[in-house]
Write a protein that holds these residues in place. Structure first.
Motif, PDB file in Angstrom:
ATOM      1  N   ASP A   1      48.927  63.543  35.567  1.00  0.00           N
ATOM      2  CA  ASP A   1      49.575  63.891  34.303  1.00  0.00           C
ATOM      3  C   ASP A   1      51.070  64.164  34.451  1.00  0.00           C
ATOM      4  OD1 ASP A   1      49.103  66.267  35.683  1.00  0.00           O
ATOM      5  OD2 ASP A   1      48.528  67.400  33.905  1.00  0.00           O
ATOM      6  N   GLU A   2      51.560  64.255  35.678  1.00  0.00           N
ATOM      7  CA  GLU A   2      52.992  64.461  35.906  1.00  0.00           C
ATOM      8  C   GLU A   2      53.743  63.137  36.127  1.00  0.00           C
ATOM      9  OE1 GLU A   2      53.780  67.331  38.948  1.00  0.00           O
ATOM     10  OE2 GLU A   2      52.431  68.811  38.061  1.00  0.00           O
ATOM     11  N   LEU A   3      53.033  62.029  36.118  1.00  0.00           N
ATOM     12  CA  LEU A   3      53.663  60.735  36.363  1.00  0.00           C
ATOM     13  C   LEU A   3      54.457  60.221  35.167  1.00  0.00           C
ATOM     14  CD1 LEU A   3      50.864  58.869  38.321  1.00  0.00           C
ATOM     15  CD2 LEU A   3      53.000  59.800  39.226  1.00  0.00           C
ATOM     16  N   GLY A   4      54.196  60.743  34.005  1.00  0.00           N
ATOM     17  CA  GLY A   4      54.925  60.304  32.821  1.00  0.00           C
ATOM     18  C   GLY A   4      54.694  58.823  32.559  1.00  0.00           C
ATOM     19  N   ALA A   5      55.792  58.090  32.321  1.00  0.00           N
ATOM     20  CA  ALA A   5      55.710  56.663  31.983  1.00  0.00           C
ATOM     21  C   ALA A   5      55.086  55.844  33.114  1.00  0.00           C
ATOM     22  CB  ALA A   5      57.096  56.120  31.645  1.00  0.00           C
ATOM     23  N   LEU A   6      55.206  56.302  34.352  1.00  0.00           N
ATOM     24  CA  LEU A   6      54.598  55.553  35.465  1.00  0.00           C
ATOM     25  C   LEU A   6      53.077  55.482  35.334  1.00  0.00           C
ATOM     26  CD1 LEU A   6      56.658  56.789  38.535  1.00  0.00           C
ATOM     27  CD2 LEU A   6      56.725  54.547  37.460  1.00  0.00           C
ATOM     28  N   ALA A   7      52.476  56.451  34.667  1.00  0.00           N
ATOM     29  CA  ALA A   7      51.031  56.445  34.472  1.00  0.00           C
ATOM     30  C   ALA A   7      50.582  55.228  33.662  1.00  0.00           C
ATOM     31  CB  ALA A   7      50.579  57.735  33.795  1.00  0.00           C
ATOM     32  N   LEU A   8      51.470  54.673  32.863  1.00  0.00           N
ATOM     33  CA  LEU A   8      51.130  53.483  32.073  1.00  0.00           C
ATOM     34  C   LEU A   8      50.793  52.295  32.964  1.00  0.00           C
ATOM     35  CD1 LEU A   8      53.877  53.723  29.323  1.00  0.00           C
ATOM     36  CD2 LEU A   8      51.441  54.265  29.094  1.00  0.00           C
ATOM     37  N   LEU A   9      51.334  52.270  34.170  1.00  0.00           N
ATOM     38  CA  LEU A   9      51.049  51.160  35.079  1.00  0.00           C
ATOM     39  C   LEU A   9      49.566  51.065  35.404  1.00  0.00           C
ATOM     40  CD1 LEU A   9      54.053  51.510  37.546  1.00  0.00           C
ATOM     41  CD2 LEU A   9      53.746  49.815  35.742  1.00  0.00           C
ATOM     42  N   ALA A  10      48.859  52.170  35.341  1.00  0.00           N
ATOM     43  CA  ALA A  10      47.422  52.167  35.629  1.00  0.00           C
ATOM     44  C   ALA A  10      46.632  51.398  34.577  1.00  0.00           C
ATOM     45  CB  ALA A  10      46.905  53.598  35.724  1.00  0.00           C
ATOM     46  N   HIS A  11      47.240  51.156  33.429  1.00  0.00           N
ATOM     47  CA  HIS A  11      46.547  50.472  32.334  1.00  0.00           C
ATOM     48  C   HIS A  11      46.826  48.972  32.283  1.00  0.00           C
ATOM     49  CE1 HIS A  11      45.223  54.316  30.822  1.00  0.00           C
ATOM     50  NE2 HIS A  11      46.457  54.758  30.998  1.00  0.00           N
ATOM     51  N   ILE A  12      47.626  48.472  33.190  1.00  0.00           N
ATOM     52  CA  ILE A  12      47.919  47.037  33.240  1.00  0.00           C
ATOM     53  C   ILE A  12      46.736  46.332  33.905  1.00  0.00           C
ATOM     54  CG2 ILE A  12      49.448  45.266  34.201  1.00  0.00           C
ATOM     55  CD1 ILE A  12      51.693  47.344  34.110  1.00  0.00           C
ATOM     56  N   PRO A  13      46.229  45.271  33.308  1.00  0.00           N
ATOM     57  CA  PRO A  13      45.093  44.555  33.917  1.00  0.00           C
ATOM     58  C   PRO A  13      45.428  44.080  35.339  1.00  0.00           C
ATOM     59  CG  PRO A  13      45.521  43.748  31.699  1.00  0.00           C
ATOM     60  CD  PRO A  13      46.656  44.660  32.062  1.00  0.00           C
TER      61      PRO A  13
END
Length: 61
Positions: free
Chosen positions: A4-16
């Motif tokens: 939860d501290e990754l911010g925008a970088l966490a979005l990378l986990a949602h890339i196929p």
């Protein structure tokens, strides 16, 4: 670092995964991973932001 501290970088986990695997930059970095000395060079460049400083750090001239 918690997720939860990754911010925008966490979005990378949602890339196929297929999209990531086919990305030319990801392919190039994956090829670098097969040669540890190249990874050291990339790390030095990213750390210094300069080819000249990276070469100095790695004692390559």
């Amino acid at each position: 670092m918690p997720y939860d501290e990754l911010g925008a970088l966490a979005l990378l986990a949602h890339i196929p995964q297929e999209a990531v695997r086919d990305n030319p930059d990801v392919v190039a970095v994956s090829a670098l991973a097969e040669r540890p000395e190249d990874l050291d060079t990339l790390d030095a460049y990213c750390s210094t932001g300069s080819l000249r400083r990276a070469a100095d750090l790695l004692h390559l001239h």
